[in-house]
Design an enzyme around this catalytic site. Structure first.
Site, PDB file in Angstrom:
ATOM      1  N   LYS A  13       0.818  -1.214   0.000  1.00 48.67           N
ATOM      2  CA  LYS A  13       0.000   0.000   0.000  1.00 48.67           C
ATOM      3  C   LYS A  13       0.851   1.264   0.000  1.00 48.67           C
ATOM      4  CE  LYS A  13      -2.120  -0.815   3.858  1.00 48.67           C
ATOM      5  NZ  LYS A  13      -1.407  -2.053   4.216  1.00 48.67           N
ATOM      6  N   ARG A  88      -9.193   1.776   9.269  1.00 45.10           N
ATOM      7  CA  ARG A  88      -8.794   0.406   9.605  1.00 45.10           C
ATOM      8  C   ARG A  88      -9.984  -0.454  10.027  1.00 45.10           C
ATOM      9  NH1 ARG A  88      -3.267  -0.446  10.334  1.00 45.10           N
ATOM     10  NH2 ARG A  88      -1.983   1.431  10.460  1.00 45.10           N
ATOM     11  N   ARG A 123      12.515 -10.007   5.062  1.00 46.24           N
ATOM     12  CA  ARG A 123      13.121  -8.682   5.118  1.00 46.24           C
ATOM     13  C   ARG A 123      14.218  -8.644   6.183  1.00 46.24           C
ATOM     14  NH1 ARG A 123       7.897  -4.665   4.482  1.00 46.24           N
ATOM     15  NH2 ARG A 123       7.536  -5.280   6.635  1.00 46.24           N
ATOM     16  N   ARG A 156      13.423  -7.595  11.948  1.00 53.91           N
ATOM     17  CA  ARG A 156      12.636  -6.803  12.881  1.00 53.91           C
ATOM     18  C   ARG A 156      11.571  -7.670  13.546  1.00 53.91           C
ATOM     19  NH1 ARG A 156       9.970  -1.739  10.248  1.00 53.91           N
ATOM     20  NH2 ARG A 156       8.871  -3.448   9.242  1.00 53.91           N
ATOM     21  N   ARG A 167      -0.702 -10.162  12.836  1.00 51.53           N
ATOM     22  CA  ARG A 167      -1.111  -8.927  12.158  1.00 51.53           C
ATOM     23  C   ARG A 167      -2.097  -9.231  11.033  1.00 51.53           C
ATOM     24  NH1 ARG A 167       4.081  -5.740  10.385  1.00 51.53           N
ATOM     25  NH2 ARG A 167       2.536  -4.126   9.943  1.00 51.53           N
TER      26      ARG A 167
END
Length: 213
Positions: A13, A88, A123, A156, A167
């Site tokens: 996004k 949200r 990542r 992370r 999430r």
């Protein structure tokens, strides 16, 4: 044109919002960024938000909505804007309507949970210089350390598979119902968010240009 980008964490996004912002010269408004800005500037809503962030608590809807309202009143939003990370929840979408904010287009980037987990858990970041890598798509030279300064790369906490799954569950239960809310207005457009950034951008531009005709 007033646009909302929807999509799971890691769907792209933010990247697409930035591309659209540059191409059409309208601001991309990230909820997290404007909350931090409102706190820094000491606006009434920013001070309200600071009480929650200082306590490590989530900023409640009424404060977030107030900050969004403050931001949309800026002159640079008069010709359109992009909302990234808001709304949200369905109540937040309803609050936008209650504020009299007209949304012209809602673009949802559709990416499978499996792809999201692969993207995010792969990542790696350099804690020293902030450089970002990906073990599959953009690895460092040795796959372990930063090409710029040799610092060992880290994963992370937000990108750990179990955290990503949590999430995604939050997205599916709280945010995804917004698609039905906007589908009923005819404003929702779905885009397959898998492929090259430019390839996805071309699909996004096609929808925006078609909407403006």
């Amino acid at each position: 044109m007033n646009i909302i980008f929807l999509g799971a964490p890691g769907a792209g996004k933010g990247t697409q919002a930035e591309k659209v912002s540059e191409k059409y010269n309208i601001p991309a408004i990230s909820t997290g960024a404007i909350i931090r800005s409102a706190i820094k500037n000491g606006s009434p809503m920013g001070l309200a938000a600071k009480q929650y962030t200082d306590a490590g608590a989530l900023v409640p809807d009424e404060v977030v909505i107030g900050i969004i309202k403050e931001r949309l009143a800026f002159e640079d939003c008069q010709n359109g804007f992009i909302l990234d990370g808001f709304p949200r929840t369905v109540p937040q979408a309803q609050a936008l309507d209650a504020m009299g904010v007209c949304i012209d287009l809602v673009i949802s980037l559709e990416v499978s949970d499996e792809t999201i987990i692969e993207r995010m858990s792969g990542r790696r970041v350099c804690d020293k210089c902030g450089a970002s890598y990906h073990v599959l798509y953009n690895p460092s030279a040795d796959g372990k350390t930063c090409d710029k300064d040799g610092t060992t790369l880290t994963l992370r906490r937000d990108d750990q598979p179990e955290v990503v799954k949590d999430r995604l569950l939050t997205y599916h239960t709280q945010t995804e119902p917004i698609k039905d809310y906007y589908a009923g207005t005819g404003k929702l457009k779905l885009i397959e968010g898998v492929g090259g950034v430019e390839e996805i951008s071309a699909l996004v531009y096609g929808i925006i240009d078609g909407q403006g005709e």
